[in-house]
Scaffold this motif. Structure first.
Motif, PDB file in Angstrom:
ATOM      1  N   ASP A 119       0.814  -1.214   0.000  1.00  0.00           N
ATOM      2  CA  ASP A 119       0.000   0.000   0.000  1.00  0.00           C
ATOM      3  C   ASP A 119       0.852   1.272   0.000  1.00  0.00           C
ATOM      4  N   CYS A 125      -4.692  -7.688   9.464  1.00  0.00           N
ATOM      5  CA  CYS A 125      -4.432  -6.922   8.245  1.00  0.00           C
ATOM      6  C   CYS A 125      -5.060  -7.698   7.096  1.00  0.00           C
ATOM      7  N   ALA A 126      -6.119  -7.136   6.522  1.00  0.00           N
ATOM      8  CA  ALA A 126      -7.012  -7.908   5.657  1.00  0.00           C
ATOM      9  C   ALA A 126      -6.393  -8.314   4.333  1.00  0.00           C
ATOM     10  N   GLN A 127      -5.437  -7.528   3.838  1.00  0.00           N
ATOM     11  CA  GLN A 127      -4.788  -7.860   2.562  1.00  0.00           C
ATOM     12  C   GLN A 127      -3.310  -8.186   2.761  1.00  0.00           C
ATOM     13  N   THR A 182     -10.221  -5.544  12.468  1.00  0.00           N
ATOM     14  CA  THR A 182      -9.625  -5.698  11.145  1.00  0.00           C
ATOM     15  C   THR A 182      -9.282  -4.343  10.549  1.00  0.00           C
ATOM     16  N   PRO A 242      -7.869  -2.554   6.909  1.00  0.00           N
ATOM     17  CA  PRO A 242      -7.672  -2.848   5.505  1.00  0.00           C
ATOM     18  C   PRO A 242      -6.182  -2.852   5.179  1.00  0.00           C
TER      19      PRO A 242
END
Length: 281
Positions: free
Chosen positions: A186, A229-231, A260, A262
């Motif tokens: 990210d 950490c969702a991704q 959670t 993102p």
């Protein structure tokens, strides 16, 4: 005016593999804006006092693939001791919250097990929980983590080197992009260049390999939160869920609170204010 409870709280941050106290700075600023104090720990072998392979900063990086790590002898006990020392220094605060990222979950957990009277809550940020299985490698190498990226980033023979070695200063753009895609996807590439320059190349083998035993009367009685950490591509959401489930099964009287976030494995780089808000929630 009624004083916010945050003014009597201190957050103690423990970094993950190849990182240091420095990477927590944006999150610490965000924590300060919310009214709380914080301090970040440098685990032995990390930070500005860390010893580097002799050729790491030289042209061509001679010996990087073979030289034994100068921090190969760092133990899990020494890492936990560094955390306990900091916890003792801040125990005068009403509330002490220990926050660990990734591989830092091992030293933080052992510190809490040894000195539960120094910790009021533990927050795991996509971090290793040695409650169901004693070693980080037990989860890192699990089928649930089989789709994780970054396995090709390690250099040389890890046993001969005595560390998990990466090359944050690699001149190979493909290698560098692989690091970014695994840990910081990210974070834009131009910003990642600055973040990677602050990483260390070596992680002592004790951190992923040393077993940790936790007990119900000590670690098990401390309230704890897991920030998913969702991704995450370094420690997959499935591996995170496995650790939480096995910890709750092993210590059913004090289950995790789970939240959670993102995005990627390193929200302290990509969304520090959002991370700070989740930590203090």
């Amino acid at each position: 005016m009624t004083k916010s409870p945050l003014h009597s709280t201190v957050y103690v941050f423990v970094h993950g593999a190849w990182h240091s106290s420095a990477q927590w700075a944006p999150t610490q600023r965000a924590i300060a804006e919310l009214g709380a104090a914080s301090v970040a720990v440098d685990l032995p072998g990390h930070g500005f006092d860390a010893q580097l392979p002799s050729g790491y900063l030289l042209p061509g990086q001679p010996g990087l693939l073979t030289e034994r790590s100068p921090i190969a002898g760092v133990t899990m006990d020494a890492c936990a001791d560094a955390v306990v020392t900091t916890l003792r220094q801040v125990r005068h605060y009403h509330t002490v919250v220990l926050v660990a990222h990734s591989a830092g979950g091992g030293p933080a957990s052992l510190a809490a097990e040894r000195a539960p009277e120094l910790v009021d809550r533990v927050v795991y940020l996509s971090a290793f929980i040695p409650a169901g299985r004693p070693r980080f490698i037990d989860y890192f190498g699990s089928p649930e983590n089989a789709t994780a990226s970054g396995q090709d980033a390690y250099l040389g023979d890890l046993e001969a080197i005595g560390a998990l070695r990466i090359n944050p200063l690699s001149p190979d753009p493909t290698y560098v992009e692989g690091l970014r895609e695994t840990y910081y996807h990210d974070t834009p590439a131009d910003r990642f260049d600055r973040w990677r320059s602050a990483l260390s190349p070596d992680l002592p083998l004790a951190i992923p390999l040393a077993p940790i035993t936790l007990t119900a009367p000590r670690w098990g009685r401390i309230p704890r939160t897991f920030l998913r950490c969702a991704q995450d591509r370094a420690l997959t959401p499935a591996a995170q869920a496995l650790m939480i489930a096995e910890a709750d099964k092993s210590f059913p009287d004090n289950a995790f609170t789970v939240r959670t976030l993102p995005g990627d494995h390193s929200p302290f780089a990509s969304r520090p204010r959002e991370l700070a808000a989740a930590i203090v929630a």
